[in-house]
Write a protein that holds these residues in place. Structure first.
Motif, PDB file in Angstrom:
ATOM      1  N   ALA A 111      31.916  25.919  29.721  1.00  0.00           N
ATOM      2  CA  ALA A 111      32.679  26.468  30.844  1.00  0.00           C
ATOM      3  C   ALA A 111      33.382  27.736  30.385  1.00  0.00           C
ATOM      4  O   ALA A 111      33.461  28.029  29.182  1.00  0.00           O
ATOM      5  CB  ALA A 111      33.694  25.448  31.354  1.00  0.00           C
ATOM      6  N   ILE A 112      33.877  28.517  31.362  1.00  0.00           N
ATOM      7  CA  ILE A 112      34.669  29.704  31.041  1.00  0.00           C
ATOM      8  C   ILE A 112      36.145  29.389  31.237  1.00  0.00           C
ATOM      9  O   ILE A 112      36.499  28.471  31.975  1.00  0.00           O
ATOM     10  CB  ILE A 112      34.249  30.922  31.892  1.00  0.00           C
ATOM     11  CG1 ILE A 112      34.356  30.608  33.395  1.00  0.00           C
ATOM     12  CG2 ILE A 112      32.845  31.372  31.523  1.00  0.00           C
ATOM     13  CD1 ILE A 112      34.061  31.800  34.287  1.00  0.00           C
ATOM     14  N   LYS A 113      36.997  30.151  30.569  1.00  0.00           N
ATOM     15  CA  LYS A 113      38.431  29.870  30.590  1.00  0.00           C
ATOM     16  C   LYS A 113      39.057  30.110  31.970  1.00  0.00           C
ATOM     17  O   LYS A 113      40.039  29.475  32.331  1.00  0.00           O
ATOM     18  CB  LYS A 113      39.137  30.736  29.543  1.00  0.00           C
ATOM     19  CG  LYS A 113      38.884  30.273  28.107  1.00  0.00           C
ATOM     20  CD  LYS A 113      39.511  28.912  27.859  1.00  0.00           C
ATOM     21  CE  LYS A 113      39.328  28.426  26.433  1.00  0.00           C
ATOM     22  NZ  LYS A 113      40.141  29.144  25.458  1.00  0.00           N
ATOM     23  N   GLY A 114      38.496  31.021  32.745  1.00  0.00           N
ATOM     24  CA  GLY A 114      39.070  31.289  34.062  1.00  0.00           C
ATOM     25  C   GLY A 114      38.210  32.269  34.825  1.00  0.00           C
ATOM     26  O   GLY A 114      37.284  32.889  34.281  1.00  0.00           O
ATOM     27  N   VAL A 115      38.511  32.433  36.122  1.00  0.00           N
ATOM     28  CA  VAL A 115      37.699  33.305  36.956  1.00  0.00           C
ATOM     29  C   VAL A 115      37.760  34.758  36.481  1.00  0.00           C
ATOM     30  O   VAL A 115      36.825  35.533  36.713  1.00  0.00           O
ATOM     31  CB  VAL A 115      38.135  33.176  38.434  1.00  0.00           C
ATOM     32  CG1 VAL A 115      39.536  33.753  38.634  1.00  0.00           C
ATOM     33  CG2 VAL A 115      37.129  33.843  39.368  1.00  0.00           C
ATOM     34  N   ASN A 116      38.850  35.134  35.806  1.00  0.00           N
ATOM     35  CA  ASN A 116      38.956  36.495  35.268  1.00  0.00           C
ATOM     36  C   ASN A 116      38.863  36.527  33.742  1.00  0.00           C
ATOM     37  O   ASN A 116      39.109  37.556  33.130  1.00  0.00           O
ATOM     38  CB  ASN A 116      40.277  37.138  35.703  1.00  0.00           C
ATOM     39  CG  ASN A 116      40.406  37.233  37.212  1.00  0.00           C
ATOM     40  OD1 ASN A 116      41.364  36.715  37.794  1.00  0.00           O
ATOM     41  ND2 ASN A 116      39.446  37.878  37.869  1.00  0.00           N
ATOM     42  N   ASN A 117      38.520  35.378  33.144  1.00  0.00           N
ATOM     43  CA  ASN A 117      38.403  35.294  31.687  1.00  0.00           C
ATOM     44  C   ASN A 117      37.046  34.684  31.343  1.00  0.00           C
ATOM     45  O   ASN A 117      36.840  33.479  31.492  1.00  0.00           O
ATOM     46  CB  ASN A 117      39.531  34.447  31.104  1.00  0.00           C
ATOM     47  CG  ASN A 117      39.498  34.392  29.588  1.00  0.00           C
ATOM     48  OD1 ASN A 117      38.567  34.879  28.950  1.00  0.00           O
ATOM     49  ND2 ASN A 117      40.517  33.791  29.000  1.00  0.00           N
ATOM     50  N   PRO A 118      36.083  35.478  30.848  1.00  0.00           N
ATOM     51  CA  PRO A 118      34.724  34.978  30.622  1.00  0.00           C
ATOM     52  C   PRO A 118      34.527  34.231  29.300  1.00  0.00           C
ATOM     53  O   PRO A 118      33.404  33.871  28.962  1.00  0.00           O
ATOM     54  CB  PRO A 118      33.894  36.263  30.641  1.00  0.00           C
ATOM     55  CG  PRO A 118      34.811  37.285  30.049  1.00  0.00           C
ATOM     56  CD  PRO A 118      36.187  36.929  30.562  1.00  0.00           C
ATOM     57  N   GLU A 119      35.599  33.991  28.545  1.00  0.00           N
ATOM     58  CA  GLU A 119      35.453  33.287  27.266  1.00  0.00           C
ATOM     59  C   GLU A 119      34.829  31.909  27.500  1.00  0.00           C
ATOM     60  O   GLU A 119      35.308  31.118  28.305  1.00  0.00           O
ATOM     61  CB  GLU A 119      36.820  33.132  26.603  1.00  0.00           C
ATOM     62  CG  GLU A 119      36.786  32.389  25.274  1.00  0.00           C
ATOM     63  CD  GLU A 119      38.165  32.317  24.647  1.00  0.00           C
ATOM     64  OE1 GLU A 119      38.567  31.206  24.233  1.00  0.00           O
ATOM     65  OE2 GLU A 119      38.849  33.362  24.580  1.00  0.00           O
ATOM     66  N   ILE A 120      33.737  31.621  26.775  1.00  0.00           N
ATOM     67  CA  ILE A 120      33.023  30.353  26.947  1.00  0.00           C
ATOM     68  C   ILE A 120      33.501  29.359  25.895  1.00  0.00           C
ATOM     69  O   ILE A 120      33.561  29.679  24.710  1.00  0.00           O
ATOM     70  CB  ILE A 120      31.502  30.561  26.840  1.00  0.00           C
ATOM     71  CG1 ILE A 120      31.016  31.494  27.958  1.00  0.00           C
ATOM     72  CG2 ILE A 120      30.764  29.224  26.919  1.00  0.00           C
ATOM     73  CD1 ILE A 120      29.539  31.839  27.880  1.00  0.00           C
ATOM     74  N   TYR A 121      33.814  28.148  26.340  1.00  0.00           N
ATOM     75  CA  TYR A 121      34.266  27.108  25.407  1.00  0.00           C
ATOM     76  C   TYR A 121      33.493  25.819  25.666  1.00  0.00           C
ATOM     77  O   TYR A 121      32.841  25.655  26.706  1.00  0.00           O
ATOM     78  CB  TYR A 121      35.769  26.876  25.548  1.00  0.00           C
ATOM     79  CG  TYR A 121      36.193  26.212  26.838  1.00  0.00           C
ATOM     80  CD1 TYR A 121      36.429  24.838  26.902  1.00  0.00           C
ATOM     81  CD2 TYR A 121      36.361  26.958  28.008  1.00  0.00           C
ATOM     82  CE1 TYR A 121      36.812  24.230  28.088  1.00  0.00           C
ATOM     83  CE2 TYR A 121      36.736  26.358  29.200  1.00  0.00           C
ATOM     84  CZ  TYR A 121      36.962  24.994  29.228  1.00  0.00           C
ATOM     85  OH  TYR A 121      37.327  24.392  30.410  1.00  0.00           O
ATOM     86  N   LEU A 122      33.550  24.906  24.687  1.00  0.00           N
ATOM     87  CA  LEU A 122      32.871  23.616  24.820  1.00  0.00           C
ATOM     88  C   LEU A 122      33.765  22.665  25.613  1.00  0.00           C
ATOM     89  O   LEU A 122      34.889  22.384  25.219  1.00  0.00           O
ATOM     90  CB  LEU A 122      32.570  23.032  23.438  1.00  0.00           C
ATOM     91  CG  LEU A 122      31.797  21.711  23.428  1.00  0.00           C
ATOM     92  CD1 LEU A 122      30.407  21.906  24.023  1.00  0.00           C
ATOM     93  CD2 LEU A 122      31.681  21.153  22.007  1.00  0.00           C
ATOM     94  N   GLN A 123      33.228  22.158  26.714  1.00  0.00           N
ATOM     95  CA  GLN A 123      34.004  21.317  27.617  1.00  0.00           C
ATOM     96  C   GLN A 123      33.748  19.824  27.403  1.00  0.00           C
ATOM     97  O   GLN A 123      34.594  18.991  27.743  1.00  0.00           O
ATOM     98  CB  GLN A 123      33.659  21.693  29.066  1.00  0.00           C
ATOM     99  CG  GLN A 123      34.513  21.031  30.119  1.00  0.00           C
ATOM    100  CD  GLN A 123      34.243  21.598  31.502  1.00  0.00           C
ATOM    101  OE1 GLN A 123      35.131  22.120  32.166  1.00  0.00           O
ATOM    102  NE2 GLN A 123      32.996  21.523  31.959  1.00  0.00           N
TER     103      GLN A 123
END
Length: 290
Positions: free
Chosen positions: A68-80
């Motif tokens: 997933a991404i951290k937020g609609v304006n933050n494209p950082e991808i993390y393991l959910q």
């Protein structure tokens, strides 16, 4: 006459990613919430200086919800969600960058970046004694039955003991890694009657048995690279009197099937039953049911 002219910015540029495609290798044991791709590597630029809105989608069936991404304006991808190499080994993510919210009725320009994720198997599971039955929906657990064998009282043999349901054998279920396994007896070896070959798991006698009492051995299979990765199997050795008749096979012909390219020590399976190991059995009339 002074004339003031104001230039109104028209939305005529599409956001642009620095990289339109990138690949990442993610270890299977990566902790949840750890960043997989940082923000700097995924931020899009819009020449119109509009705010960028991001959306992440998965294209491979069965891999939704892991990234997933951290937020609609933050494209950082993390393991959910925790990874499992047995469930999938590869997935492709599509990251969309829009200069308007997804719900906007205005003309929207969209850019797309492709992120290829390869899962790298990690050493997450302890050895499995074979044969074993996997626990439903749990790829980390495989339950083996106790092993059983017998020896003759007052007699000594140098050959490896014959056990049921098969030889004492364990594997590293992290098949890609296939770490070396060693064996040891950790309990039940009264008077040190038995010994086990550390490399093969063959169980042999070190001395004669002088008591009719059975043995209940605990044999441990341990990964050489990590002593915390181990499993313990139970081996029941019955002490019997000498037989006066020869054993006989239950069948005259056994049919098995193997596949080309199998590693040494791989199981031979029953013909027509690809998940069942081929077992050749004999019976002893002096000891019915044994």
């Amino acid at each position: 006459l002074e004339i003031v002219v104001t230039i109104i910015n028209e939305n005529d540029n599409t956001p642009e990613f620095g990289q339109k495609e990138l690949s990442k290798v993610v270890p299977e044991d990566t902790r949840v919430n750890v960043t997989i791709v940082d923000r700097e590597g995924l931020t899009a630029i819009d020449a119109d200086l509009d705010t960028i809105y991001y959306e992440l989608r998965t294209t491979v069936q069965g891999t939704d919800g892991y990234f997933a991404i951290k937020g609609v304006n933050n494209p950082e991808i993390y393991l959910q969600k925790a990874l499992d190499y047995e469930k999938f080994k590869f997935t492709t993510l599509l990251l969309y960058a829009r200069d308007r919210p997804a719900t906007s009725s205005e003309t929207t320009n969209t850019a797309t970046a492709t992120i290829n994720i390869a899962i790298e198997q990690a050493d997450t599971r302890a050895p499995w004694f074979l044969p074993c039955v996997p626990v439903h929906m749990d790829t980390n657990t495989c339950i083996s039955s106790p092993y059983a064998g017998r020896v003759i009282i007052y007699e000594m043999t140098t050959e490896p003991l014959i056990l049921k349901p098969g030889p004492l054998y364990a594997v590293d279920p992290d098949y890609v890694l296939n770490e070396k396994i060693v064996y040891s007896i950790v309990g039940g070896n009264r008077d040190d009657v038995f010994s086990v070959d550390a490399d093969t798991g063959n169980l042999t006698m070190s001395k004669r048995v002088t008591s009719p009492d059975s043995f209940l051995l605990q044999v441990m299979a341990t990964q050489v690279n990590n002593v915390r990765k181990y499993s313990v199997a139970t081996v029941e050795i019955k002490v019997i009197n000498k037989s006066l008749s020869a054993p006989r096979f239950e069948k005259t012909i056994y049919h098995g099937k193997v596949f080309a390219g199998l590693a040494p020590r791989s199981f031979v399976f029953q013909a027509g039953e690809p998940s069942t190991p081929l077992i050749i059995t004999a019976v002893q009339d002096d000891f019915p049911g044994v």
